[in-house]
Scaffold this motif. Structure first.
Motif, PDB file in Angstrom:
ATOM      1  N   LEU A  61      96.972  41.566 -28.647  1.00  0.00           N
ATOM      2  CA  LEU A  61      96.364  42.577 -29.513  1.00  0.00           C
ATOM      3  C   LEU A  61      95.980  41.937 -30.839  1.00  0.00           C
ATOM      4  N   LEU A  62      94.765  42.178 -31.263  1.00  0.00           N
ATOM      5  CA  LEU A  62      94.341  41.848 -32.615  1.00  0.00           C
ATOM      6  C   LEU A  62      94.264  43.161 -33.377  1.00  0.00           C
ATOM      7  N   TRP A  63      95.061  43.270 -34.433  1.00  0.00           N
ATOM      8  CA  TRP A  63      95.119  44.514 -35.202  1.00  0.00           C
ATOM      9  C   TRP A  63      94.939  44.174 -36.671  1.00  0.00           C
ATOM     10  N   ASN A  64      93.894  44.712 -37.260  1.00  0.00           N
ATOM     11  CA  ASN A  64      93.707  44.584 -38.699  1.00  0.00           C
ATOM     12  C   ASN A  64      93.217  45.919 -39.245  1.00  0.00           C
ATOM     13  N   SER A 153      94.786  40.366 -47.376  1.00  0.00           N
ATOM     14  CA  SER A 153      94.463  39.087 -47.974  1.00  0.00           C
ATOM     15  C   SER A 153      94.086  39.258 -49.435  1.00  0.00           C
ATOM     16  N   SER A 154      94.453  38.262 -50.236  1.00  0.00           N
ATOM     17  CA  SER A 154      94.115  38.260 -51.657  1.00  0.00           C
ATOM     18  C   SER A 154      93.886  36.818 -52.084  1.00  0.00           C
ATOM     19  N   ALA A 155      93.632  36.627 -53.377  1.00  0.00           N
ATOM     20  CA  ALA A 155      93.414  35.271 -53.871  1.00  0.00           C
ATOM     21  C   ALA A 155      94.659  34.419 -53.710  1.00  0.00           C
ATOM     22  N   GLU A 156      95.849  35.058 -53.736  1.00  0.00           N
ATOM     23  CA  GLU A 156      97.099  34.322 -53.655  1.00  0.00           C
ATOM     24  C   GLU A 156      97.545  34.039 -52.225  1.00  0.00           C
ATOM     25  N   LYS A 157      97.129  34.871 -51.282  1.00  0.00           N
ATOM     26  CA  LYS A 157      97.575  34.706 -49.900  1.00  0.00           C
ATOM     27  C   LYS A 157      96.434  35.064 -48.964  1.00  0.00           C
ATOM     28  N   ARG A 158      96.370  34.368 -47.855  1.00  0.00           N
ATOM     29  CA  ARG A 158      95.308  34.611 -46.881  1.00  0.00           C
ATOM     30  C   ARG A 158      95.939  34.860 -45.515  1.00  0.00           C
ATOM     31  N   PRO A 164      87.008  38.485 -43.236  1.00  0.00           N
ATOM     32  CA  PRO A 164      85.796  39.230 -42.840  1.00  0.00           C
ATOM     33  C   PRO A 164      85.286  38.878 -41.449  1.00  0.00           C
ATOM     34  N   THR A 165      85.483  37.628 -41.009  1.00  0.00           N
ATOM     35  CA  THR A 165      84.997  37.232 -39.682  1.00  0.00           C
ATOM     36  C   THR A 165      85.733  37.945 -38.560  1.00  0.00           C
ATOM     37  N   LEU A 169      83.741  41.907 -33.342  1.00  0.00           N
ATOM     38  CA  LEU A 169      83.694  40.885 -32.310  1.00  0.00           C
ATOM     39  C   LEU A 169      82.565  39.900 -32.582  1.00  0.00           C
ATOM     40  N   SER A 170      82.761  38.663 -32.109  1.00  0.00           N
ATOM     41  CA  SER A 170      81.669  37.703 -32.130  1.00  0.00           C
ATOM     42  C   SER A 170      80.641  38.103 -31.070  1.00  0.00           C
ATOM     43  N   LEU A 171      79.484  37.467 -31.094  1.00  0.00           N
ATOM     44  CA  LEU A 171      78.454  37.770 -30.098  1.00  0.00           C
ATOM     45  C   LEU A 171      78.967  37.479 -28.695  1.00  0.00           C
TER      46      LEU A 171
END
Length: 208
Positions: A61-64, A153-158, A164-165, A169-171
């Protein structure tokens, strides 16, 4: 067999992989379901393109904050998109755990409950390997605002899943999803007019 992510309480969120089995010689059925604020009944079922009892496969599962993607062997089979801007609740503000179990669902699962469990084959065993969780660790007791602050995500942690990617889904993944649903989907709650004379509101907007 059931594999799921779930929060706690009567208004919980939940994502399910459910292996329903089938009559001998027929493909195994995989059912997915999504609960949002305690409301489920969002089942989709498909015939798997392999026998899941013969070898290990990847179920993930990808969950965001933008989408929930169900994947089998890295192939997306279902996408649940965040449509809060249309007033549709989305599961994003409750801490969730990961669970798995074997359970008897022969009152409804296989052919609507017509095929019962053959208990002469017991005990039933499920085996796992390569189990991984890559996530933001968050106590169940924290508030929704604290979860959003800690796990975005923020400037301090990713966090790779919050980039955004990963918002769609990708193509290539989109093509995979179209193939899966064209060739293997056998039930979608969005098209079940007997259960839902009025189409569920999210079905009017989901692309898949």
């Amino acid at each position: 067999m059931l594999m799921q992510m779930s929060s706690e309480g009567p208004y919980h969120n939940e994502f399910d992989f459910e292996f329903l089995g089938n009559t001998t010689g027929e493909p195994y059925l995989l059912q997915t379901n999504v609960y949002v604020n305690g409301v489920g009944n969002r089942e989709q079922r498909m015939n798997l393109w392999f026998d899941p009892t013969k070898d290990f496969h990847s179920y993930s599962l990808l969950w965001n904050q933008r989408q929930v993607v169900f994947l089998v062997d890295e192939t997306p089979i279902r996408v649940h998109t965040n449509m809060e801007h249309k007033g549709i609740p989305f599961p994003k503000d409750q801490a969730m755990g990961v669970y798995s179990s074997i359970w008897n669902a022969d009152d409804w699962a296989t052919q609507g409950g017509l095929v019962k469990t053959d208990w002469s084959h017991a005990p039933f065993v499920a085996s796992y390997k390569g189990f991984e969780i890559d996530a933001c660790e968050c106590p169940v007791s924290v508030t929704a605002d604290e979860i959003a602050k800690k796990c975005s995500s923020s400037a301090e942690k990713r966090f790779w899943w919050d980039e955004p990617t990963m918002s769609e889904l990708s193509l290539h993944q989109s093509h995979q999803l179209v193939w899966v649903r064209a060739n293997h989907l056998v039930y979608d709650y969005c098209t079940d007019t007997a259960r839902f004379p009025v189409k569920p509101v999210e079905c009017e907007h989901h692309r898949h």
